[in-house]
Design a protein around this motif. Structure first.
Motif, PDB file in Angstrom:
ATOM      1  N   GLY A   1      58.901   0.521  -9.797  1.00 29.63           N
ATOM      2  CA  GLY A   1      59.797   1.295 -10.642  1.00 29.63           C
ATOM      3  C   GLY A   1      61.254   1.053 -10.306  1.00 29.63           C
ATOM      4  N   ILE A   2      62.144   1.457 -11.219  1.00 32.57           N
ATOM      5  CA  ILE A   2      63.589   1.370 -11.007  1.00 32.57           C
ATOM      6  C   ILE A   2      64.217   2.713 -11.360  1.00 32.57           C
ATOM      7  CG2 ILE A   2      63.666  -1.111 -11.395  1.00 32.57           C
ATOM      8  CD1 ILE A   2      64.677  -0.618 -14.196  1.00 32.57           C
ATOM      9  N   SER A   3      65.468   2.865 -10.983  1.00 30.39           N
ATOM     10  CA  SER A   3      66.118   4.165 -11.119  1.00 30.39           C
ATOM     11  C   SER A   3      66.769   4.350 -12.478  1.00 30.39           C
ATOM     12  CB  SER A   3      67.171   4.334 -10.021  1.00 30.39           C
ATOM     13  OG  SER A   3      68.176   3.344 -10.159  1.00 30.39           O
ATOM     14  N   LEU A   4      67.155   5.578 -12.757  1.00 25.20           N
ATOM     15  CA  LEU A   4      67.971   5.932 -13.917  1.00 25.20           C
ATOM     16  C   LEU A   4      69.427   5.974 -13.452  1.00 25.20           C
ATOM     17  CD1 LEU A   4      67.213   8.721 -16.506  1.00 25.20           C
ATOM     18  CD2 LEU A   4      69.481   8.536 -15.503  1.00 25.20           C
ATOM     19  N   PRO A   5      70.357   5.326 -14.161  1.00 26.40           N
ATOM     20  CA  PRO A   5      70.279   4.826 -15.531  1.00 26.40           C
ATOM     21  C   PRO A   5      69.876   3.369 -15.691  1.00 26.40           C
ATOM     22  CG  PRO A   5      72.558   4.892 -14.821  1.00 26.40           C
ATOM     23  CD  PRO A   5      71.757   5.452 -13.690  1.00 26.40           C
ATOM     24  N   ALA A   6      69.532   2.671 -14.600  1.00 25.15           N
ATOM     25  CA  ALA A   6      69.159   1.262 -14.727  1.00 25.15           C
ATOM     26  C   ALA A   6      67.941   1.058 -15.612  1.00 25.15           C
ATOM     27  CB  ALA A   6      68.901   0.672 -13.341  1.00 25.15           C
ATOM     28  N   CYS A   7      67.090   2.082 -15.685  1.00 30.54           N
ATOM     29  CA  CYS A   7      65.853   1.958 -16.460  1.00 30.54           C
ATOM     30  C   CYS A   7      66.073   2.114 -17.960  1.00 30.54           C
ATOM     31  CB  CYS A   7      64.827   2.983 -15.978  1.00 30.54           C
ATOM     32  SG  CYS A   7      65.434   4.689 -16.001  1.00 30.54           S
ATOM     33  N   LEU A   8      67.286   2.446 -18.373  1.00 32.30           N
ATOM     34  CA  LEU A   8      67.557   2.595 -19.798  1.00 32.30           C
ATOM     35  C   LEU A   8      67.521   1.236 -20.496  1.00 32.30           C
ATOM     36  CD1 LEU A   8      70.512   5.129 -19.574  1.00 32.30           C
ATOM     37  CD2 LEU A   8      68.193   5.624 -20.354  1.00 32.30           C
ATOM     38  N   GLU A   9      66.943   1.206 -21.675  1.00 36.16           N
ATOM     39  CA  GLU A   9      66.845  -0.042 -22.416  1.00 36.16           C
ATOM     40  C   GLU A   9      68.241  -0.588 -22.696  1.00 36.16           C
ATOM     41  OE1 GLU A   9      64.866  -1.824 -26.535  1.00 36.16           O
ATOM     42  OE2 GLU A   9      64.543   0.271 -25.952  1.00 36.16           O
ATOM     43  N   GLY A  10      68.439  -1.877 -22.448  1.00 34.42           N
ATOM     44  CA  GLY A  10      69.735  -2.498 -22.658  1.00 34.42           C
ATOM     45  C   GLY A  10      70.548  -2.651 -21.381  1.00 34.42           C
TER      46      GLY A  10
ATOM     47  N   SER B   1      77.117   1.594  -9.349  1.00 32.74           N
ATOM     48  CA  SER B   1      76.334   1.577  -8.119  1.00 32.74           C
ATOM     49  C   SER B   1      75.864   2.991  -7.810  1.00 32.74           C
ATOM     50  CB  SER B   1      77.172   1.035  -6.964  1.00 32.74           C
ATOM     51  OG  SER B   1      77.415  -0.327  -7.133  1.00 32.74           O
ATOM     52  N   LEU B   2      75.005   3.511  -8.658  1.00 33.80           N
ATOM     53  CA  LEU B   2      74.510   4.868  -8.509  1.00 33.80           C
ATOM     54  C   LEU B   2      73.180   4.980  -9.257  1.00 33.80           C
ATOM     55  CD1 LEU B   2      75.363   5.716 -11.582  1.00 33.80           C
ATOM     56  CD2 LEU B   2      77.527   6.341 -10.513  1.00 33.80           C
ATOM     57  N   GLY B   3      72.442   6.024  -8.971  1.00 35.33           N
ATOM     58  CA  GLY B   3      71.177   6.194  -9.670  1.00 35.33           C
ATOM     59  C   GLY B   3      70.352   7.313  -9.074  1.00 35.33           C
ATOM     60  N   MET B   4      69.241   7.617  -9.711  1.00 37.24           N
ATOM     61  CA  MET B   4      68.318   8.633  -9.219  1.00 37.24           C
ATOM     62  C   MET B   4      66.951   8.420  -9.850  1.00 37.24           C
ATOM     63  SD  MET B   4      67.806  10.618 -12.095  1.00 37.24           S
ATOM     64  CE  MET B   4      67.134  12.081 -11.344  1.00 37.24           C
ATOM     65  N   GLY B   5      65.918   8.880  -9.157  1.00 42.21           N
ATOM     66  CA  GLY B   5      64.575   8.837  -9.698  1.00 42.21           C
ATOM     67  C   GLY B   5      63.954   7.458  -9.670  1.00 42.21           C
ATOM     68  N   THR B   6      62.700   7.394 -10.074  1.00 45.95           N
ATOM     69  CA  THR B   6      61.973   6.132 -10.159  1.00 45.95           C
ATOM     70  C   THR B   6      61.145   6.132 -11.431  1.00 45.95           C
ATOM     71  OG1 THR B   6      61.778   6.078  -7.749  1.00 45.95           O
ATOM     72  CG2 THR B   6      60.407   4.548  -8.985  1.00 45.95           C
ATOM     73  N   PHE B   7      61.325   5.102 -12.257  1.00 43.85           N
ATOM     74  CA  PHE B   7      60.626   5.002 -13.528  1.00 43.85           C
ATOM     75  C   PHE B   7      59.924   3.652 -13.603  1.00 43.85           C
ATOM     76  CE2 PHE B   7      63.989   8.013 -14.029  1.00 43.85           C
ATOM     77  CZ  PHE B   7      63.519   8.966 -14.915  1.00 43.85           C
ATOM     78  N   SER B   8      58.695   3.655 -14.061  1.00 43.50           N
ATOM     79  CA  SER B   8      57.915   2.420 -14.148  1.00 43.50           C
ATOM     80  C   SER B   8      58.043   1.744 -15.506  1.00 43.50           C
ATOM     81  CB  SER B   8      56.433   2.717 -13.868  1.00 43.50           C
ATOM     82  OG  SER B   8      55.926   3.656 -14.806  1.00 43.50           O
ATOM     83  N   GLU B   9      58.778   2.376 -16.423  1.00 39.40           N
ATOM     84  CA  GLU B   9      58.987   1.796 -17.743  1.00 39.40           C
ATOM     85  C   GLU B   9      60.324   2.283 -18.290  1.00 39.40           C
ATOM     86  OE1 GLU B   9      56.379   5.136 -20.197  1.00 39.40           O
ATOM     87  OE2 GLU B   9      55.502   3.191 -19.720  1.00 39.40           O
ATOM     88  N   SER B  10      60.705   1.789 -19.449  1.00 41.59           N
ATOM     89  CA  SER B  10      61.970   2.194 -20.060  1.00 41.59           C
ATOM     90  C   SER B  10      62.057   3.709 -20.135  1.00 41.59           C
ATOM     91  CB  SER B  10      62.089   1.600 -21.465  1.00 41.59           C
ATOM     92  OG  SER B  10      63.288   2.014 -22.082  1.00 41.59           O
TER      93      SER B  10
END
Length: 375
Positions: free
Chosen positions: A358-367, A315-324
């Motif tokens: 967009g979603i945050s890192l590390p949620a945006c990591l593939e897998g 339950s943590l994260g940072m940033g916003t990414f629109s793709e992997s």
């Protein structure tokens, strides 16, 4: 928005139903995100001069900066990938250590502070702390194949247990019995009446940094890592109840109400440190380096033969990414893949700041199984 129920079922269709349902509740009820993206840079700093200049300025301002450096020649990296594909973790550990040792030896004196060095076990990378005077040397060193900022993650929490029909799942036998969920967070109060007998394993990973911005690990005796009873207990500043709150939602058990999987057990992994005089937060505040999260994931992976681990919740994260966002953190992507190969679901908050694109890192990591807010 992708349905997390569908995503989970498709990506872990080989598991049995109770395992799936435990994963389901973790994915839905534990949602959090705090962004510190404005102060951070993404991707290989060697490929982004402007980002590198920002990190250099940060090192001068704060006295030091944390970096993650990739090591290993192309041939070494291929050997590590083959060992990982063959599910040979011991060989991976040996090959990674060889690459790290070579990089340390080749980098020369003064480039790496060995006292601050953090080695990863399963990915060819290391976390290092460098002063402003060392930053240029690291950037120019041929010992490292890439250089990334060690991103700072911070906790927050939104929950909605009734909304997901937790009692309905429990009535169908999805109580989490025989399953373990790892909570990478601010620690879990194992003696809380709601969590009595729930915590079956504990670990702590933290960062130590001196200078204008001081970072102090919460691990016992001020160490940067600790294991065993007491090591996964909550930290001691405002917000440190976050992990216990999460754990209660996951597996709490009481007379009048319970968590969504009242028969599940927990691994408590404390991954936050205390940041003093940090301009990016209302110091002192909770601060977790991505490198500490990676070490926490590696530790959970190593518990796979002792416990039937259904999921790792972050339950943590940072940033916003629109793709992997694998290019922003290859070491992060590597440990997510490590969990998946062990059939452990990496469930990560996608962000609850109402971002539509967009979603945050590390949620945006593939897998990763990224989960959005349900309310």
């Amino acid at each position: 928005r992708p349905n997390p129920f569908i995503l989970t079922l498709e990506t872990f269709s080989g598991g049995f139903m109770q395992r799936f349902l435990v994963l389901l509740f973790v994915a839905i009820v534990v949602i959090s995100f705090v962004s510190s993206a404005m102060a951070q840079s993404f991707g290989d700093l060697r490929l982004d001069r402007q980002a590198a200049e920002k990190i250099a300025s940060k090192a001068s301002r704060d006295g030091a900066v944390r970096l993650i450096v990739m090591v290993g020649s192309p041939a070494e990296t291929r050997s590590i990938d083959r060992a990982a594909t063959a599910l040979d973790p011991n060989n991976v550990i040996n090959l990674v250590a060889q690459s790290q040792n070579r990089a340390i030896a080749d980098s020369g004196t003064g480039v790496i502070n060995l006292n601050d060095l953090v080695r990863f076990k399963y990915t060819p990378a290391m976390a290092i702390t460098v002063r402003a005077s060392q930053f240029r040397e690291v950037m120019e060193s041929g010992s490292f194949s890439a250089v990334y900022e060690d991103y700072i993650l911070r906790p927050s929490l939104r929950t909605s247990v009734p909304l997901i029909g937790g009692k309905t799942l429990e009535a169908k036998g999805a109580t989490g019995k025989g399953q373990v969920v790892a909570i990478l967070d601010s620690g879990v109060a194992s003696n809380h009446p709601f969590l009595k007998g729930k915590v079956v394993g504990e670990a702590c990973f933290g960062t130590k940094q001196t200078g204008p911005v001081e970072i102090v690990p919460f691990c016992p005796d001020g160490k940067t890592e600790a294991f065993g009873p007491g090591s996964g207990e909550p930290c001691t500043v405002e917000g440190c109840g976050h992990g216990t709150h999460v754990a209660g939602i996951v597996a709490g058990k009481g007379a009048s109400f319970s968590g969504v999987a009242p028969d599940a057990k927990l691994l408590a992994v404390q991954v936050f440190s205390k940041a003093n005089n940090d301009p990016a937060c209302d110091a002192p505040c909770l601060s977790s380096s991505l490198s500490d999260v990676i070490r926490g994931i590696e530790w959970v992976f190593e518990q796979r033969n002792s416990f039937k681990i259904a999921a790792v919740n972050m339950s943590l994260g940072m940033g916003t990414f629109s793709e992997s966002c694998g290019a922003a953190s290859p070491p992060g992507a590597s440990v997510i893949e490590l969990l998946r190969k062990a059939n452990i679901a990496p469930v990560i908050a996608s962000g609850n700041n109402s971002y539509a694109a967009g979603i945050s890192l590390p949620a945006c990591l593939e897998g990763a199984i990224s989960v959005g807010a349900s309310t």
